[in-house]
Write an enzyme that holds these catalytic residues in place. Structure first.
Site, mmCIF file in Angstrom:
data_model
loop_
_atom_site.group_PDB
_atom_site.id
_atom_site.type_symbol
_atom_site.label_atom_id
_atom_site.label_comp_id
_atom_site.label_asym_id
_atom_site.label_seq_id
_atom_site.Cartn_x
_atom_site.Cartn_y
_atom_site.Cartn_z
ATOM 1 N N SER A 1 -4.070 59.099 -16.609
ATOM 2 C CA SER A 1 -5.125 58.223 -16.107
ATOM 3 C C SER A 1 -6.095 57.847 -17.239
ATOM 4 C CB SER A 1 -5.843 58.890 -14.930
ATOM 5 O OG SER A 1 -6.598 57.949 -14.200
ATOM 6 N N LYS B 1 -24.333 49.236 2.170
ATOM 7 C CA LYS B 1 -24.926 50.250 1.300
ATOM 8 C C LYS B 1 -24.384 51.649 1.576
ATOM 9 C CE LYS B 1 -27.686 51.666 -1.899
ATOM 10 N NZ LYS B 1 -27.401 51.322 -3.296
#
Length: 325
Positions: free
Chosen positions: A134, A186
């Site tokens: 990764s 949010k």
């Protein structure tokens, strides 16, 4: 009489404390001696394979070793290392030694970009140890040549984000969680409610954007077309051997193979000099320096710190016993 008994009692306590202190010092000395032996053996083993270690202050031509170890949470120290090898002329080439499962996207990108700039000035190769997956592979792709062991775990070109949905558990426990936001999304990935379909689509779009950036960066660093990288960019983990067959790794071999390669590339004669770039921290590192066996050194260092810490506490406690009224 009572005063004499108290003095005798304090004397016994003092003797016991000083005995413990002496034992702690002896143990600390043995640990330090053992560490120095590991250090010496490590250096000797490295020298026997055709290279030697030197202090980074040595102004003779040398190869710098920049380590990327563990999870990539921030880029500050590694960027400092890269800046140092970039501005110091005695570093003729750089090996990025990677043993990392990846980590934060932003930090990996910053290190990648710094290495892309560095390779315009000096040869830079990557040497993968146990794992370079990764973000670890993201960083490796910014180097000129990638070396991996056949059993190294690498690739994993993908992006992941996870969150727990505790809403049913909260419902079962009859707990209400009040969350107030300014902005409709949010509280996306909040553990207190299920993910909405619209939010799931937005997050997948976000991940796809980061993933495309990852694929493009690997392609740029490897000097390949994006379509050559894409078939292997489904998040799969590969061995070093598989990654070489896929064109994600250049050569199979360990650290010394990378050293030999880059030393020949810059025309170093004789034993190439190697130097860890990371600023050493603390008395222990200044005395013994970095070693190829970082795991052993770390373990012994913690033992020594614990023993000497206990010894300091005893030194501070003995005078209190001696001067009690």
């Amino acid at each position: 009489m009572h005063e004499m008994e108290n003095r005798g009692h304090m004397s016994k306590n003092s003797g016991w404390k000083w005995g413990l202190l002496s034992m702690a010092i002896v143990i600390g000395g043995v640990c330090a001696l053992g560490t120095s032996c590991f250090w010496f053996l490590g250096k000797t083993a490295t020298i026997s394979t055709g290279s030697t270690w030197t202090d980074k202050r040595d102004k003779r031509d040398k190869i710098g070793i920049v380590e990327v170890l563990g999870g990539i949470e921030n880029s500050r120290e590694i960027l400092e290392d890269i800046r140092e090898v970039s501005r110091e002329d005695s570093y003729k080439a750089v090996i990025i030694r990677i043993d990392s499962p990846g980590g934060a996207v932003g930090a990996s990108q910053e290190i990648y970009e710094a290495l892309m700039r560095l390779r315009e000035k000096k040869p830079v190769v990557a040497s993968m140890e146990n794992i370079a997956a990764s973000g670890g592979y993201y960083i490796a792709s910014a180097t000129d040549t990638i070396f991996a062991n056949s059993g190294t775990l690498t690739a994993s070109i993908g992006v992941i984000i996870a969150s727990a949905d505790l809403s049913k558990l909260m419902q079962w426990a009859k707990v209400d969680m009040n969350v107030l936001t300014a902005g409709e999304q949010k509280d996306v990935l909040s553990p207190y409610r299920p993910l909405k379909d619209k939010e799931r689509a937005a997050i997948k779009e976000l991940l796809s954007d980061i993933h495309e950036s990852f694929i493009g960066a690997v392609a740029q660093g490897r000097k390949k077309a994006v379509e050559e990288i894409r078939p292997w960019a489904d998040g799969r983990i590969m061995t070093g051997r598989q990654a070489k067959e896929a064109g994600l790794v250049d050569e199979l071999g360990g650290f010394e193979v990378a050293v030999e390669h880059i030393a020949k590339r810059v025309g170093m004669k004789g034993k190439p000099r190697l130097s860890y770039v990371r600023r050493e921290k603390g008395v222990f590192e200044r005395l013994f320096g970095p070693t190829p066996g970082q795991g052993t050194q770390t373990w012994v260092r913690e033992v020594v710190k614990g023993v000497l810490g206990a010894a300091v506490e005893e030194v501070q406690e003995v005078p209190k016993l001696k001067y009690q009224p």
